[in-house]
Motif scaffolding. Structure first.
Motif, short mmCIF file in Angstrom:
data_model
loop_
_atom_site.label_atom_id
_atom_site.label_comp_id
_atom_site.label_asym_id
_atom_site.label_seq_id
_atom_site.Cartn_x
_atom_site.Cartn_y
_atom_site.Cartn_z
N THR A 92 0.99 -1.07 -0.77
CA THR A 92 -0.16 0.16 -0.04
C THR A 92 1.00 1.23 0.12
O THR A 92 0.47 2.19 -0.85
CB THR A 92 -1.10 0.19 1.09
N TYR A 93 1.70 0.96 0.65
CA TYR A 93 3.11 2.21 0.89
C TYR A 93 4.22 1.07 0.42
O TYR A 93 4.65 0.11 0.87
CB TYR A 93 3.35 2.78 1.90
N ASN A 94 4.59 1.95 -0.49
CA ASN A 94 6.34 1.76 -0.43
C ASN A 94 7.68 2.36 -0.25
O ASN A 94 7.36 3.52 -1.42
CB ASN A 94 5.67 0.93 -2.11
N TRP A 95 8.30 1.88 0.43
CA TRP A 95 9.57 2.60 0.79
C TRP A 95 10.65 2.01 0.08
O TRP A 95 11.43 1.38 1.17
CB TRP A 95 9.91 3.35 1.63
N VAL A 96 11.14 2.18 -0.80
CA VAL A 96 12.16 1.90 -1.60
C VAL A 96 13.20 2.75 -2.17
O VAL A 96 13.76 3.29 -3.03
CB VAL A 96 11.40 0.54 -3.25
N ASP A 97 14.66 1.80 -1.48
CA ASP A 97 15.65 2.53 -1.24
C ASP A 97 17.24 2.05 -2.04
O ASP A 97 17.53 1.80 -1.29
CB ASP A 97 16.66 3.74 -0.33
N PRO A 98 17.28 1.77 -3.43
CA PRO A 98 18.62 1.47 -3.75
C PRO A 98 19.76 1.50 -3.14
O PRO A 98 20.95 0.69 -3.92
CB PRO A 98 18.37 0.93 -5.80
N GLU A 99 19.88 3.22 -3.04
CA GLU A 99 20.78 2.99 -3.13
C GLU A 99 21.21 3.33 -1.41
O GLU A 99 22.66 3.08 -0.56
CB GLU A 99 20.98 5.64 -2.32
#
Length: 350
Positions: free
Chosen positions: A120-127
């Motif tokens: 529903t909420y996506n927090w994706v940080d490849p760094e």
């Protein structure tokens, strides 16, 4: 971060009950992140339960809160919120999201570039070097002080996913966070002893056997070791003993890609891949429905060990070929085309 993080903070604060989901075959980052969240949400008075389809590995059982991890293939009841950490897609948490009521609040926090944005909420940080780095920022945004137990879990998450700050994903931000976690009570030498200094004698004997059988491509760019079911049974050790073995072929001078092949049940082979520099092993794993990071990835492939080895090494060779072609076009990473020169059917040296 920005709005994604703000929405997640609000959602967690408003949820009375939270199920925390970590990925199958758990390792330091997913468990450290999950347990860090567990302890913080518990301190806020939330009803919290942490689930995983597989058992906690032996070297992680002493982590603060690890005894509360519930091994399950499905959730026992509905929760207000489902928090998945370090999982690229719903399959990575096994069947734990199956049967969740439609419209449920699912929070997805991850640092893999291959994440499918399933929440529903996506927090994706490849760094981010590790999901544990992101959980540190989440806790900071929630205004919760770091306890020694939470700091220890997050330090383990970051330490393991950076290869003890050895991998190229280690950044100034990573080290600053690690320093803050130490200031909050994480003790580096205690964590190192917990993670790396608890091997049984039988495990070291298995390592000796495997190292004598290590194979190299003719140009020395690729190294691999193979673990058969029979060898593991005769060694009288569990699969936990295979953790971190891939660091040995990776450490060989001149090796750019290291692989660990291990036979699993059902005629399948589990492959762990590590690389140095700009060689993208996640691209190799993706071909076989696996995933991971540029320099650390994995997949499981059905077939016999010899068949799977040829398929995987063939794909590794194609990655080297592409690097060489890019360099020839003037757009490459600096890797030499010679890495594409070896055949997967060449006689390997030990």
């Amino acid at each position: 971060m920005g709005r994604d993080l703000e929405q997640i903070v609000t959602a967690l604060k408003q949820s009375a009950s939270v199920a925390i989901l970590s990925h199958v075959r758990p390792e330091g980052d997913t468990l450290g992140s999950a347990l860090g969240c567990h302890l913080v949400l518990q301190s806020m008075g939330k009803e919290v339960a942490t689930f995983n389809p597989d058992p906690v590995p032996k070297n992680l059982r002493a982590l603060p809160g690890a005894a509360e991890v519930i091994r399950a293939d499905q959730l026992p009841r509905p929760f207000d919120c489902y928090l998945a950490v370090d999982a690229t897609d719903p399959k990575r948490v096994g069947g734990l999201l199956n049967g969740v009521p439609p419209g449920s609040l699912v929070i997805n926090i991850d640092h893999h570039i291959s994440n499918t944005q399933f929440g529903t909420y996506n927090w994706v940080d490849p760094e981010a070097a590790a999901t544990g780095e992101m959980i540190y920022h989440l806790i900071e945004a929630m205004g919760i002080p770091l306890s020694r137990e939470v700091a220890t879990n997050l330090y383990v998450a970051i330490l393991t996913d950076t290869g003890s700050f050895h991998y190229a994903n280690t950044t100034p931000r990573t080290l600053r966070i690690a320093a803050t976690l130490i200031e909050a009570g994480a003790v580096p030498h205690e964590v190192a002893e917990l993670l790396f200094d608890q091997r049984e004698a039988e495990e070291l004997r298995l390592l000796g056997t495997l190292l004598t059988r290590m194979q190299l491509s003719p140009d020395g760019a690729v190294a691999w070791i193979e673990v058969t079911r029979d060898l593991l049974e005769r060694a009288r050790v569990g699969r936990d003993a295979l953790e971190d073995l891939i660091t040995y072929p990776r450490s060989v001078k001149g090796v750019k890609v290291a692989l660990l092949f291990s036979e699993v049940g059902g005629q399948g082979v589990r492959i762990s891949l590590r690389s140095k520099g700009k060689v993208d092993v996640a691209a190799v794993a993706k071909v076989f429905q696996g995933g991971g990071h540029k320099n650390a990835a994995g997949c499981t492939v059905m077939g016999s060990l010899p068949e799977v080895r040829e398929r995987i090494l063939g794909e590794v060779r194609r990655v080297f070929t592409r690097i060489g072609d890019e360099r020839a076009d003037g757009h490459g990473s600096g890797a030499s085309p010679r890495f594409a020169s070896w055949s997967t059917r060449s006689s390997a040296k030990t």
